[in-house]
Design a protein around this motif. Structure first.
Motif, PDB file in Angstrom:
ATOM      1  N   LYS A  98       0.732  -1.298  -0.052  1.00  0.00           N
ATOM      2  CA  LYS A  98       0.016   0.056   0.073  1.00  0.00           C
ATOM      3  C   LYS A  98       0.787   1.281  -0.003  1.00  0.00           C
ATOM      4  N   SER A 185     -10.880  -2.555  -3.139  1.00  0.00           N
ATOM      5  CA  SER A 185     -10.193  -1.339  -3.009  1.00  0.00           C
ATOM      6  C   SER A 185     -11.334  -0.150  -2.342  1.00  0.00           C
ATOM      7  N   GLU A 186     -12.670  -0.712  -2.598  1.00  0.00           N
ATOM      8  CA  GLU A 186     -13.711   0.276  -2.198  1.00  0.00           C
ATOM      9  C   GLU A 186     -13.748   0.620  -0.706  1.00  0.00           C
ATOM     10  N   TYR A 188     -10.807   1.145   1.007  1.00  0.00           N
ATOM     11  CA  TYR A 188      -9.732   2.016   1.211  1.00  0.00           C
ATOM     12  C   TYR A 188     -10.285   3.393   0.675  1.00  0.00           C
ATOM     13  N   GLU A 189     -11.114   3.377  -0.493  1.00  0.00           N
ATOM     14  CA  GLU A 189     -11.704   4.628  -1.079  1.00  0.00           C
ATOM     15  C   GLU A 189     -12.498   5.268  -0.126  1.00  0.00           C
ATOM     16  N   ALA A 190     -13.333   4.412   0.281  1.00  0.00           N
ATOM     17  CA  ALA A 190     -14.525   4.921   1.178  1.00  0.00           C
ATOM     18  C   ALA A 190     -14.045   5.528   2.405  1.00  0.00           C
ATOM     19  N   VAL A 192     -11.096   6.849   2.885  1.00  0.00           N
ATOM     20  CA  VAL A 192     -10.294   8.351   2.451  1.00  0.00           C
ATOM     21  C   VAL A 192     -11.344   9.365   2.240  1.00  0.00           C
ATOM     22  N   GLY A 193     -12.562   8.683   1.620  1.00  0.00           N
ATOM     23  CA  GLY A 193     -13.600   9.818   1.247  1.00  0.00           C
ATOM     24  C   GLY A 193     -14.118  10.277   2.486  1.00  0.00           C
ATOM     25  N   LYS A 198      -4.160   8.395   4.678  1.00  0.00           N
ATOM     26  CA  LYS A 198      -3.735   7.163   3.809  1.00  0.00           C
ATOM     27  C   LYS A 198      -3.450   6.158   4.897  1.00  0.00           C
ATOM     28  N   SER A 201      -6.333   4.945   7.359  1.00  0.00           N
ATOM     29  CA  SER A 201      -7.181   4.051   6.365  1.00  0.00           C
ATOM     30  C   SER A 201      -6.527   2.524   6.450  1.00  0.00           C
TER      31      SER A 201
END
Length: 303
Positions: A98, A185-186, A188-190, A192-193, A198, A201
């Protein structure tokens, strides 16, 4: 071009061959287990399971066979190896999965895989010359007045644990990376959102989601450490004695179960040989328990 009947026949033949090949691994495992139990179990029952497992003296010339010091030595070395190796392995897996730039990850990963292919005797030579030497100098310098003389040779639990920690790194890193990369990956993206950094997360979302795979990698690393023989013989000292409790104990020489079998099988008489096979049974049971725990964790993850 190809008739349906011919295709079906070919498929059945391929299935049959693959089934037989798969069966050979099961048969091989069964034969190994049967052979070890056949050779060692009668001795263990005659001698007494409790006397054999909890006996504190191993003196084959006097027909005394107690493996408790070797069990304690094996547990000591394995646990300390995990304490040293597991955090490093997980940290490297997180970094490569990561954090590291792709070029860096691609450059480091083959080197880690190469570590898995290095013969254990090479690790043993490195440990015997470099690690044992450093521990000996450290023990004689900083703790020379408090450690007994036989704890100052460098042949010790600590030397064995450091070597095993290095040897289990490829297993822990590779399997932990697979577990971390399998997290969608969703997630991690959620995270961060929602405003997490980083690093936040990674340690609050990604690592917990990959927990089962990471734990499995540690348990498989433990199995690797338990079964190692050559390298540990070269650095652990091979003394049949229960290590002292406390920090001084890590400087004590020990003998592991695998080391005991490898060192004495070459000149063992009939009864002595059976006792060594019985030692193999205890080791076999250790490994089976660890594999069962790993399978249970994997099944839990799949649910």
């Amino acid at each position: 071009m190809f008739s349906k009947a011919n295709n079906n026949l070919e498929e059945r033949i391929v299935k049959g061959i693959l089934f037989l090949l798969a069966l050979t691994s099961v048969v091989a495992l069964g034969l190994i287990g049967f052979f070890i139990f056949k050779e060692g179990l009668p001795f263990m029952l005659d001698y007494g399971v409790g006397n054999f497992i909890f006996g504190k003296e191993w003196a084959p010339l006097q027909q005394v066979y107690g493996i408790f010091p070797m069990i304690i030595g094996t547990i000591y070395v394995t646990i300390l190896a995990l304490i040293i190796g597991a955090p490093i392995g997980i940290a490297v897996a997180i970094f490569l999965s990561k954090i590291a730039p792709p070029k860096v990850a691609r450059a480091i990963k083959p080197m880690i895989e190469l570590m898995a292919g290095i013969p254990s005797v090479v690790y043993g030579l490195f440990g015997m010359i470099v690690i044992r030497g450093l521990i000996r100098e450290f023990a004689r310098g900083s703790f020379g007045e408090v450690l007994p003389a036989n704890y100052q040779t460098g042949y010790s639990i600590l030397a064995g644990s450091i070597i095993l920690a290095i040897m289990i790194l490829p297993t822990i890193i590779t399997l932990s990376m697979d577990a971390i990369n399998s997290v969608p990956s969703e997630y991690y993206e959620a995270s961060v959102g929602l405003g997490a950094s980083k690093w936040q997360s990674i340690y609050t979302v990604i690592v917990p989601a990959a927990k089962s795979g990471i734990v499995s990698s540690i348990i498989l690393g433990m199995g690797r450490a338990l079964g190692e023989t050559m390298a540990i013989i070269m650095v652990a000292g091979n003394t049949v004695a229960i290590p002292e409790l406390g920090w001084k104990g890590i400087f004590s020489p020990v003998r592991t179960l695998t080391g005991n079998v490898a060192l004495e099988m070459g000149y063992a008489g009939p009864e002595h040989r059976q006792a060594l096979f019985a030692t193999g049974i205890i080791l076999f049971i250790f490994i089976m328990i660890l594999n069962s725990i790993t399978l249970a964790i994997v099944k839990k993850k799949e649910r």
